[in-house]
Structure formats: C-alpha cells, structure tokens
Scaffold this motif. Structure first.
Motif, PDB file in Angstrom:
ATOM      1  N   LEU A 204      29.523 -36.390  11.299  1.00 21.64           N
ATOM      2  CA  LEU A 204      30.095 -36.544  12.636  1.00 21.64           C
ATOM      3  C   LEU A 204      29.205 -35.938  13.717  1.00 21.64           C
ATOM      4  CD1 LEU A 204      33.827 -35.801  11.816  1.00 21.64           C
ATOM      5  CD2 LEU A 204      32.944 -37.936  12.683  1.00 21.64           C
TER       6      LEU A 204
ATOM      7  N   PHE B  14      35.404 -32.973  13.949  1.00 22.06           N
ATOM      8  CA  PHE B  14      36.077 -33.497  15.135  1.00 22.06           C
ATOM      9  C   PHE B  14      35.947 -32.523  16.300  1.00 22.06           C
ATOM     10  CE2 PHE B  14      40.124 -33.092  17.477  1.00 22.06           C
ATOM     11  CZ  PHE B  14      39.935 -34.165  18.324  1.00 22.06           C
ATOM     12  N   PHE B  15      36.102 -31.249  15.996  1.00 18.85           N
ATOM     13  CA  PHE B  15      35.952 -30.229  17.033  1.00 18.85           C
ATOM     14  C   PHE B  15      34.543 -30.297  17.627  1.00 18.85           C
ATOM     15  CE2 PHE B  15      34.750 -25.923  18.336  1.00 18.85           C
ATOM     16  CZ  PHE B  15      35.781 -25.630  19.211  1.00 18.85           C
TER      17      PHE B  15
ATOM     18  N   ALA C  16      39.858 -22.248   5.216  1.00 16.84           N
ATOM     19  CA  ALA C  16      40.792 -23.332   4.908  1.00 16.84           C
ATOM     20  C   ALA C  16      40.708 -24.485   5.906  1.00 16.84           C
ATOM     21  CB  ALA C  16      42.221 -22.794   4.866  1.00 16.84           C
ATOM     22  N   ILE C  17      39.973 -24.293   7.008  1.00 15.79           N
ATOM     23  CA  ILE C  17      39.870 -25.388   7.975  1.00 15.79           C
ATOM     24  C   ILE C  17      39.113 -26.536   7.326  1.00 15.79           C
ATOM     25  CG2 ILE C  17      39.039 -26.099  10.236  1.00 15.79           C
ATOM     26  CD1 ILE C  17      39.016 -23.225  11.099  1.00 15.79           C
ATOM     27  N   PRO C  18      39.732 -27.720   7.235  1.00 18.04           N
ATOM     28  CA  PRO C  18      39.034 -28.835   6.604  1.00 18.04           C
ATOM     29  C   PRO C  18      37.802 -29.218   7.413  1.00 18.04           C
ATOM     30  CG  PRO C  18      41.356 -29.320   6.871  1.00 18.04           C
ATOM     31  CD  PRO C  18      41.088 -28.080   7.642  1.00 18.04           C
ATOM     32  N   SER C  19      36.751 -29.635   6.709  1.00 18.16           N
ATOM     33  CA  SER C  19      35.497 -29.873   7.403  1.00 18.16           C
ATOM     34  C   SER C  19      35.619 -31.025   8.393  1.00 18.16           C
ATOM     35  CB  SER C  19      34.388 -30.131   6.405  1.00 18.16           C
ATOM     36  OG  SER C  19      34.678 -31.268   5.641  1.00 18.16           O
ATOM     37  N   VAL C  20      36.478 -31.986   8.107  1.00 17.59           N
ATOM     38  CA  VAL C  20      36.584 -33.109   9.031  1.00 17.59           C
ATOM     39  C   VAL C  20      37.174 -32.651  10.371  1.00 17.59           C
ATOM     40  CG1 VAL C  20      38.855 -33.947   8.297  1.00 17.59           C
ATOM     41  CG2 VAL C  20      37.196 -35.538   9.193  1.00 17.59           C
ATOM     42  N   VAL C  21      38.036 -31.645  10.310  1.00 15.84           N
ATOM     43  CA  VAL C  21      38.602 -31.116  11.552  1.00 15.84           C
ATOM     44  C   VAL C  21      37.508 -30.404  12.348  1.00 15.84           C
ATOM     45  CG1 VAL C  21      40.229 -29.456  12.507  1.00 15.84           C
ATOM     46  CG2 VAL C  21      40.922 -30.924  10.634  1.00 15.84           C
ATOM     47  N   LEU C  22      36.667 -29.654  11.630  1.00 13.12           N
ATOM     48  CA  LEU C  22      35.545 -28.996  12.305  1.00 13.12           C
ATOM     49  C   LEU C  22      34.614 -30.039  12.932  1.00 13.12           C
ATOM     50  CD1 LEU C  22      34.322 -26.055  10.094  1.00 13.12           C
ATOM     51  CD2 LEU C  22      35.339 -25.969  12.356  1.00 13.12           C
TER      52      LEU C  22
ATOM     53  N   THR D 210      29.580 -32.661   3.993  1.00 12.25           N
ATOM     54  CA  THR D 210      29.371 -34.029   4.441  1.00 12.25           C
ATOM     55  C   THR D 210      29.920 -34.325   5.827  1.00 12.25           C
ATOM     56  OG1 THR D 210      29.650 -34.672   2.155  1.00 12.25           O
ATOM     57  CG2 THR D 210      29.658 -36.418   3.775  1.00 12.25           C
ATOM     58  N   MET D 211      31.202 -34.037   6.013  1.00 13.18           N
ATOM     59  CA  MET D 211      31.861 -34.587   7.196  1.00 13.18           C
ATOM     60  C   MET D 211      31.286 -34.022   8.489  1.00 13.18           C
ATOM     61  SD  MET D 211      33.480 -36.699   5.686  1.00 13.18           S
ATOM     62  CE  MET D 211      34.144 -37.572   7.087  1.00 13.18           C
TER      63      MET D 211
ATOM     64  N   LEU E  83      30.236 -21.864  10.533  1.00 16.31           N
ATOM     65  CA  LEU E  83      31.631 -21.462  10.393  1.00 16.31           C
ATOM     66  C   LEU E  83      32.140 -21.761   8.983  1.00 16.31           C
ATOM     67  CD1 LEU E  83      33.546 -20.117  12.307  1.00 16.31           C
ATOM     68  CD2 LEU E  83      34.526 -22.319  12.858  1.00 16.31           C
TER      69      LEU E  83
END
Lengths: 531, 278, 355
Positions: free
Chosen positions: A455, A345-346, A337-343, A450-451, A387
C-alpha cells in the motif's frame, strides 16, 4: 490381618480392543496421525514452493534463447542507443524548466515572455532531437519484424505443446491435424543481418547530425550555473557519440546461433536489474529492484525501530517503576496487534501526506531527498514498518535483559557502579546476543511484511537512483512481498511469470529460514555463555 | 499370604548374600529379582542384580548417588518404561511369581498394585480430596460414600487426617512440605496397592517432618510391603528391616539391617556405612 | 565541606550524575515515542472511524453500516438540492422523478450523478466472511496443532528426528504470510481446482498459524511438571488418563492464550487470503447457496481485504473516507478485542494456576 479389601494380585488384563488396538493406543494413533499430517503438510509447503519455483529457470532459459534467436537482442542494442538519446533530450528539457523557473521567479518575467526568450534554446533542442530520425525509423521497422518472428515462434511452441497433449491422450488424428509452421530463424533474420552495412551509414549520418548541433552557437542562458549545465550536456553528447563504434561492433559480432548459457537464466534473475512482465517486447525477471526495495524499506524500519525498541526495553526492564512497567508492556503488545493492512491504510490516508507536508518545511530542507516528490515511498513504508518491528524487538530484547542473572547487577552495584554504568557495562554485554537475535527477528518480520509495502511503498519497479545519496530513500520502490501480492492475481498457472513469483517466494522463504536459524543459534550460544 | 512360598534357599546361584535370619524364613518372598541387567540406551545402569524382597517388611536400598538404587526401584513398577531407550536387558523380576516384564502384563494394572512415592512431593494442583480420590476415580469409582470412606481411611493411614480433616477441599499445594509428602503417601495407599515404592521420600524434608514420615513407614508395614531408597543411612537403620547396599550398579551386600550396620560382611559396605565415602 | 550537613556519603551534584539522568531520559523518551505512535494510529482511526460507526441519535450505533452490503454512492444535485444516495435508493429516486416528469408532461430531467464505489451501504458481508474464515481455519489449526503438540511432547520418542521436526516447525513460524498465500494459491486454488473459496482460505490460514499453534502448545505442555505425569502413572492411570487429567488441565491456559493470539493473527492477515478466499465484491451472502457443498467452495468478502481494496483501488475523498475509516475502525476493534481478551485471560490464568 489384612484390613484392606484387596483383590488378588492379578496384573494381566484383557482390555477392550478396536481394530486390534486398545483405547489408549487408539488415542495415541489419533494424536500421531495428526502430528503426521501436520508435519507432512508443512513439508509439502516447502516442497511445493520449491517445485513450482524450480521450473522457472528452464523457462527463463528458453525465454532468453528466444530473445536471441528471434533477433530481439539485436534490436535492443539499437533501442538502447535511441533511449540514451532520449535521455539526453530529457536533460535539455530539464535545463529548460530550470531556466524558465529562473526567469519567472528571479527576474519576474511572465511565462509568455520567458518562453519567448527561450526560442533560440528550443530551436537548439529541436535540432538535437531531430538528429535521431534515421535511427528511429530503422528501429521501428526492425522492431516490428522481430516482434512478428517472436510471436510466430511462440505460436509454434503453443501448437507443439497442444499436439503433445493430444498425443498423450491418444488423439492421433487431431494431433496430426494441427498445422505447425517450422521457423527457420536464419532465414527470418536476414533483414537484420542485411541491415548491418546500412547501419554504419545511418550511424555516421546520426553522429554528423549531432555534431552539427553541437557546433551551433550556444543558446543564451541567464546564469553561469545554467551555462555550466549546458557545457556538461555537450560533454555527455561527446561521450555518447564515442560509444557508436562499440555498438556497431556489438551488432557485427552478434550471432543468433550462439547458445545462451544456462547460468545466464539464473544470473538474469539473481542480478538482473529489470523486472518487466506482460510486455509485448521482452519480459525480464530480475529480482534486484525488488530485493533492493525490500532491503531499503527494512533498513529504514530498523533504523527507527532498533533504537526505539532496544531503548524502550532497557527503560522498561532496568529503569521504570513497577507501575510504569505494568502499563507500558501491554500497550506495546497492543501495538503488535494492529493488523498490517490497517497500518497500510493509515499510511495512505495520513502518514504519506504528513511526511510530504513535513518535507516541505524550510527548516527540514537540509534532509536529503526533502521535499519528497512522491507521497508513497520507501521512507513512508519504512516508518510504518518500524511500528511493526518495534513490538517484536522490544519484547525479545526485554526478555534477553530479563534473563541476565540478578547477581551480575548486584555485584556491579556492590562495587559502587552507577545504574547507567551497570546497564552499559554489565547488563548490555550480557544480553547482547539476545538483543541481536531480537533485531534479527525484527528484520525477518519486516522483510516478510506485505500489506504495508504494497500500500505505501509506491510500487515503482526500478532500482532507486543511489547517486542522490540518502535521497534514494524518498523514492518509490517495489518489494519482493509486494510483487507477489500484486501480480499473483494475473498470472497463468505454470507460465514463466507464475513461476517467477514462486522463485521470489522461495527467496523470501530462504531469507526467513536463515534469519530464524541465525537468531536461534545466537540465543543458544548466549544461554551457554551465561549458564 | 496365599502365594506359593519361594524361600530364599531355593533361589539358585545367589551370589550376594541374602538376609539369613529367622524372620526372613517365616516371611514369604514377594519380589524376586533374578540376574537383572538394566541399561539406559548404551549406558549400563545395573549389573546382574539378584535379590529377594520379603512381604510386609521394609527393605531399604542404600548407596552413593548414581549407584542404581533408584533405577532398580523404578524397575519394580516399570516407571522406567517412560524413559526412551531404557530397558531390562537380562534377567527377570517376579512379583508373586509373575514376571512383570512378560508381554501380557498390563503396566497399568501393575502400577495399581505397586504404588510409588517420589523424591519431590508431587501433589496435583487440586484439592486434597481430589488428590486422594484421583486413582479411584480413574478406575471408575464414583460412589461418594465409598470415596469419602477411602479418603478418611487413607489420610488416617498416612497420619494426616487430624491435620487436614477440616480443609479437605482446599488445594493440596497449600500444605507444608512434609504434609505434601504424606498426602502423596495417602494418595498411593488409597488405591490399595500391595507394595509401596518410596524414592528418597524425605530428602526434601526437615528433620521433624522426616521423623513423622518415618513413623508412618513403620505403621504402614503392617499392611504393605515397602521398598525405600534412601541416602540417609540413619534413616535406613531406623526404619528398615532389610538393607541392600549398591555400588556402581552392583548389589554389594544384602542382609538384615542390623547386620549391615553392625557387622557388614563386605569392606566396601563397611566403608560406606561408617561414612568414609559416598 | 563548610556545610554542616555534608558528610562522607552525602550526595553531590556532578557531571556524571547529570549524564546519568540525561541518558535515563533518552531511554524514557524512546519508550514514550513508541506509545505516542501507537496512540496516533489508534486515535486517528478510532476518532474518524467512530463518525461512521456511531451516531448522535438513537440507537447511537450506525446499524445500517454493520448490517448492509457495500453499495455505490451517488452524489448529485437536483433542483438546487444536494443529494447523497446509495445505488438502490438512487434508482428509486430517479424513477420517481421520471414518473413525476412524465405526469407533468415534461421531458425527464437528467440526473448527473457522480458515483463512488463501495462508499455507501455497510460491511456486513465482510464481517460475516471474516468470521467464517477465522472459525474454519482456527478449527483446523487447533485440532491439528494441539494434537500434534501432544504427540510430539507426550508420545514421541525424543530423538534426533523429533528435534529436527521441532526445529523445522519453529523455523516455519517465521516464514512470511505471503509465502503461505502463494502456496495456498498454487496448491488449493489451482492444483486442487478449488478456485477462490472458503476451503482454500481455511487451509491456507490454518497452515500459516499451524507452526505457531504447535510451538506454543508444546511450550505449555512442557511447563507442566514431570511429577504430575509420574504421580498419575504411578497410581495406575493409563497414558491417556494421565494426559487428560494430569497434564491437559494445567496446559490449557497456555494453549488457550496462544490460540487466541493465533485467532488475532488469522483475522488480521490479508496477504494469504488475497488470492485464495477473498472477493472484492459478492452479491450473495455465504449461506445463500443452492447446495450445501457450494458453501465450502464459494469466495467471501473479508474485512482486511476490503480495507485493502477501499484504500488502494478507489480515490481518496470525503465520500470514500467514510467507508475507509469505518471499516478500519470495525476491523481494528475486532482484532483489539481478541488481543485484549487474550492478554487478560493470560494474566488471570497465570495467577490461578501456579505450582
């Protein structure tokens, strides 16, 4: 005798109708209408992407045609020659850096002293660099000229288009008012054709200059290793000079009237090694660097995610206790459920730096590509994508293991097999096709992501240098999904760049369909073999 | 009742036997099946079936698996409409002289009058009370007193009242298999149908539950016309008045149950009822 | 054999046994590495993010961060003091300093401030934008998706054509979200001329989850036993009554679960809204429009896009970290909440509806 209050047997009935439909038919029409809209829309998506994309190849054809007609192709031969020379200069510079490092680190010299020691070497490099001057001048002049020809050709095309549009809406006078300059490419290219004899002279002079430099005494270098590098340099220069006649021949053979085959428009996309857009010289739309990038990132991700995901699935399904299962499964679902954009950013905030620090450890210096040059590279993006792939692979592989009939396991145990033997020899083979399709779907998930790649992959549009072996994975790459996300905002609708992104989208679409379809086929076959 | 009597003697060209006994003549025909051909897509399932089912009696359809007996049963309330490509290709099925495949027949109304009980008991995962009132509520009945009355009457009618009267509002799925099947029968009679079709109602039940359902069938024939499909020949012998034997989509023999079992007119029937095949 | 306790079936240590437990430990290790990775990502964002979102004094939640719009941060030194201010505060401060200087008859001191965009203020418009996007797109996707599933499963003739449609829908579910973004951009933003707008975003996101919603809803409908439908129809229910009373109530839990997962997906996606609905910055809140129609044709700020912007377009430093982690934390919390509720709901409903 009938105790039930039964109405007479009447089985015909007139129902209330709206627009000639009963309520039930209205409901059915509503659902059917929705289904129709949904199917049409999903079909439309496919159609639209392919429609927008298919125009690309014609435009690219025209693009390549103009590249030839305006003489850019001619000048690019020369430019390539010049660039190869620059690469040789870079080789010398790299050698100098190594030498300085040797002087300061090994011999404890100060930087000023080291520089002083290298004066002879610098002179040598300068001489080598100066040899290109005559060629450089010619390239600049011709380059300016053909650029201008191309610009004028493009302006003419724009005006023609404008005229067509005006005529289409019936504004004949306005259309006639547009001044159109016909370009006679044959006349425009005279300077190029006339340059050819001069080029032979320039080349001879250039080659002589280079040979003069090579004939100079070798500059003094401290270690045999560095001296060997200089020797290799000389060999490289020799090879470079040998190429000259080939270039001359290419220029002599060059004919701007020769039509570009349409296949070239396709192949320059499908196997083209350059993706270069919004350039004032010539745009190239070769998907190979992007495809390679996507593939490399996915390979890193799968290399990590497959053992982990499948291992975890085996553990949870076959070895773990009830309580452990109940804890692990939701946890892994949670990861998905972790959105890819958050990953992503991580990756930027933590992982990129962490990998860099890790790569600088002495203990890990044996790993190819370590220490990494760039914080954001294929490896960083791949680790994060792992992940994303793990929950997909885990869930589907676990399902596949779950579907293996209990009887198989029991039969194996009854024959005295251990748990491990049962898992490896009975359960894994029975679930294998399910696991393969899980891996395939994980791959589909990763290559379409994509994200994270936008990034964290470093976004350098180039085919990584595979001569370095596995170290190529620590280089920054760009991906198919990333390029769409990055460049979509800056394109002109209907333009070649816009369409090129749709072709990349098309490619992604097809890849996704193929992967999904294969995964389904494999699972189906597996169901049949067990059932 | 008030329907025009259509005695079996008026039926023209009836190839297989029609039960010829004193009782049949006194009971009017309710369902009149004439020369029916039925197919699932390209596969023919019934060939030229002609058969009259009298009112207020139990008629059993017997025969080996795949002989078309269930198909014929499902034709009687047009449940076969649910299957794509299934259709009556020839002939007519009349109930009270109304051809139920006529275009102006409303299937919904038909099914209200021709109830059905299935092989596998299928109570809804709702309370017993809601299961029984389901049909009536669909027809817009919401009077609590009336619903209560129907629930009690239907459950009594299905011989289930004493067993469940204290837990009417618990889930119907909490009942035993036999009770569930009787609940389904109660649910069917709650909408006051004229005919109840039973598709192997006891095939999933143990002998004791089967006995109860059979007993119930016996009682129900006072009020309803019952058509039952069964695999179990003893069951047909025990609880039916007339029996039709089907084989490979054809009606082989149709007669009084006693006749079928004691003195069958057809060697195939004899072979089947004596257990030599099927 | 010398030991009395040894018998034929007693267990003996052996190499095989050691290998057995060793391999089991490898599998266990793989499992826990995954969990560890998850914990590290969650932990990092939750710990650093909570510094922005929570505070030590009452009301313990940083209300300003959740209720204000993003602003630029001004960092400067003035008379030996270190200041960090949002742009509007900074303007006030500068005016007051200049007024003071004017009153004292001195030349106004120049405030040399470093600015960091988006690093002050909050993320209120982003939260609002994300909610609007999710609500709108899920409404479209659910109406279309559930209705289509009902049609395909309950009404349509189950022939080759429906099988083909089903296969196509299933395959479309795996198409990358960026491709849907590309479609939305080409179709809605450019071809229909809707520009970057809520409408374009709604439809793009809705079509992205549509295959998932249809597939999952159909699955739930298929799980309802055929007997319920037959039983209902045999009692004289119409088709629609049957669907409404004997099918949908039992399919709802499954449909609900999958649609909540759809919500999590819609809320979490960035790629499809990048060019269809999201603005980097917008001063007005979505309801501050002149005409009602403008509401649908305005772009919005959205949480995922904001995370993309603040993590890639502005430099990493101590000031930008505040908003980066804060936004990521809030976003992750929202998505995790949705996902958790779907997992819990599913487990509850699964236990309740059994047949």
């Amino acid at each position: 005798m009938d105790k039930l209050d039964r109405p007479p047997f009447a089985i015909t009935k007139t129902r209330t109708r709206f627009l000639g439909l009963t309520l039930d038919e209205c409901v059915q029409a509503f659902f059917g209408g929705n289904a129709f809209v949904a199917v049409v829309v999903l079909g439309l998506i496919t159609f639209f992407i392919f429609r927008e994309g298919s125009g690309f190849f014609n435009q690219n054809w025209a693009n390549l045609e103009l590249y030839r007609k305006a003489g850019l192709e001619f000048v690019d031969h020369l430019k390539q020659q010049e660039e190869d020379h620059t690469a040789l200069i870079r080789y010398l510079f790299d050698l100098r850096v190594r030498t300085v490092k040797h002087y300061t680190d090994e011999e404890g010299m100060s930087l000023a002293n080291a520089n002083k020691r290298l004066m002879a070497f610098d002179d040598y490099s300068y001489d080598f660099g100066d040899a290109v001057e005559p060629l450089r001048g010619a390239v600049m002049d011709l380059g300016d000229w053909v650029s201008m020809v191309k610009t004028r050709a493009l302006v003419t095309e724009d005006r023609l288009e404008e005229q067509r549009q005006l005529l289409a809406v019936g504004k004949v006078d306005e259309a006639a008012a547009i001044k159109i300059e016909e370009i006679d490419f044959g006349a425009e290219l005279q300077p190029l054709l006339a340059f050819r004899p001069a080029y032979a002279e320039i080349n001879a002079e250039f080659a002589a200059g280079l040979l003069r430099v090579l004939a100079l005494p070798d500059p003094d270098l401290p270690t045999p290793e560095l001296q060997a590098r200089l020797a290799k340099f000389k060999v490289l220069v020799g090879g470079y000079i040998e190429e000259f006649p080939r270039i001359e021949k290419a220029l002599l053979d060059w004919d701007y009237t020769k039509p570009v085959p349409f296949a070239k428009a396709v192949s320059s996309f499908a196997v083209g090694g350059r993706w270069l857009t919004a350039s004032f010289w010539q745009d190239w739309y070769g998907v190979v660097p992007l495809f390679t990038g996507s593939l490399m990132v996915s390979m890193v991700a799968l290399a990590i995610a497959v053992p982990l995901g499948v291992g975890a699935a085996i553990y949870v399904n076959q070895l773990a206790g009830e309580r452990e299962q109940r804890f692990i499964k939701p946890c892994i679902e949670f990861i998905s459920a972790i959105p890819s954009v958050v990953l992503g950013f991580f990756g930027i905030a933590v992982l990129g730096q962490a990998i860099r620090v890790l790569s600088q450890w002495e203990a890990l210096s044996w790993v190819p590509g370590f220490p990494v040059a760039e914080r954001l590279n294929a490896l960083t993006a791949g680790v994060l994508l792992a992940l994303i792939a793990v929950p997909t692979i885990f869930t589907l592989a676990e399902d596949a293991l779950q579907n293996v009939p209990r009887a198989f396991k029991e039969a194996s145990f009854a024959l005295g097999a251990t748990r491990l033997q049962t898992i490896l020899r009975i359960i894994m083979p029975a679930a294998l096709s399910g696991i393969i399709s899980a891996v395939l779907l994980g791959f589909g998930r990763v290559i379409g992501e994509t994200m994270v790649v936008l990034l964290c992959a470093g976004n350098r549009i180039a085919i990584p240098d595979f001569t370095t072996g596995f170290a190529a994975f620590t280089q920054p790459v760009h991906t198919m999904t990333g390029i769409i996300a990055q460049e979509m905002g800056e394109v002109v609708q209907g333009g070649i760049h816009y369409r090129s992104l749709f072709v990349v989208g098309m490619l992604l679409f097809v890849i996704a369909l193929v992967i999904n379809y294969l995964a389904q086929k494999i699972v189906q076959r597996y169901r049949i073999s067990i059932g | 009742m008030d329907s025009p009597a259509s005695s079996s003697s008026t039926a023209p060209g009836v190839a297989p036997a029609v039960p010829q006994s004193s009782r049949t003549e006194t009971t009017p025909t309710l369902i009149d099946i004439q020369n029916v051909d039925f197919a699932y897509g390209d596969t023919k399932a019934l060939h030229d079936i002609t058969l009259q089912i009298p009112e207020k009696r139990v008629t059993a359809f017997i025969g080996p698996s795949g002989c078309g007996k269930s198909t014929l049963l499902r034709c009687l309330n047009r449940m076969n409409d649910l299957i794509d490509g299934a259709k009556v290709e020839r002939g007519s099925i009349k109930i009270r002289d109304i051809d139920i495949y006529r275009p102006d027949v409303d299937v919904i109304e038909l099914r209200k009058r021709v109830g059905m009980v299935f092989q596998k008991s299928n109570p809804f995962p709702k309370s017993i009370y809601e299961n029984i009132t389901y049909g009536l509520r669909l027809q817009g009945e919401s009077n609590k007193a009336r619903l209560d009355e129907v629930v009690e009457r239907s459950l009594r009618g299905a011989a289930l009242w004493d067993e469940v009267k204290d837990r009417l509002h618990t889930s119907g799925l909490g009942l035993s298999g036999g009770q569930q099947q009787r609940l389904c029968i109660a649910r069917a009679i709650a909408v006051a149908p004229e005919i109840i079709l039973m598709d192997e109602p006891c095939s999933a039940l143990d002998p004791i539950a089967t006995a109860k359902v059979e007993e119930l069938i016996h009682e129900l024939k006072e009020k309803f016309t019952i058509v039952i499909v069964t695999h179990n020949m003893q069951q047909a012998a025990r609880c039916s008045d007339g029996t039709a034997f089907f084989y490979l989509g054809k009606l082989i023999e149709y007669a009084e149950t006693q006749t079928i079992f004691m003195n069958p007119g057809n060697p195939q029937t004899e072979a089947y009822v004596s257990g030599r095949f099927g | 054999m010398s030991d009395q306790s040894q018998h034929l079936f007693s267990s003996r240590p052996s190499a095989r046994r050691r290998a057995e437990s060793g391999v089991a430990w490898i599998f266990r290790l793989a499992t826990y590495i995954i969990l560890l990775a998850g914990v590290v990502v969650f932990g990092d964002i939750v710990i650093k993010g909570s510094r922005t979102v929570f505070q030590s004094e009452f009301p313990f939640i940083n209300v300003a961060f959740l209720t204000e719009a993003p602003k630029s941060l001004y960092v400067f030194e003035h008379e030996g003091e270190h200041y960090e201010m949002a742009d509007d505060d900074f303007r006030d401060f500068r005016e007051s300093v200049e007024a003071q200087a004017l009153a004292a008859g001195e030349p106004a001191p120049e405030l040399k401030a470093k600015t960091y965009v988006y690093s002050a203020g909050g993320i209120f418009p982003n939260i609002v934008g994300t909610i609007l996007l999710v609500v709108g797109s899920m409404t479209i996707a659910l109406v279309l998706g559930v209705a289509s599933a009902i049609y395909l499963n309950e009404y349509a003739k189950q022939g080759a054509w429906v099988r083909f449609i089903r296969l196509a829908i299933l395959n479309l579910a795996g198409v990358p979200s960026i491709v849907f973004g590309l479609f939305g951009f080409g179709m809605f933003v450019i071809f229909f001329g809707w520009n970057v707008s809520l409408m374009a975003g709604w439809f793009t996101l809705a079509f992205m989850v549509l295959p998932v919603v249809i597939t999952a809803s159909e699955e739930s409908l298929k799980a309802v036993p055929m007997g319920f439908r037959e039983g209902s129809l045999a009692l004289g229910a119409t088709k629609w009554q049957t669907i409404r009373k004997a099918v949908l109530p039992y399919a709802t839990p499954g449909i609900l679960t999958s649609s909540i997962l759809g919500i999590a997906r819609v809320a979490g996606e960035t790629a499809p809204i990048m060019f269809t609905a999201a603005y980097v910055v917008r001063d007005k809140l979505p309801w501050q429009v002149e005409q009602a129609m403008d509401f649908f044709f305005q772009g919005v700020m959205a949480l995922p896009y904001h995370i993309y912007v603040v993590s890639s377009k502005i430099p990493q430093n101590e000031y930008s970290e505040r908003v980066q982690y804060g936004t990521a934390f809030v976003f992750l919390a929202i998505v995790a909440l949705i996902a958790t509720s779907s997992i819990i709901l599913r487990n509850r409903l699964r236990a309740r509806y059994r047949w």
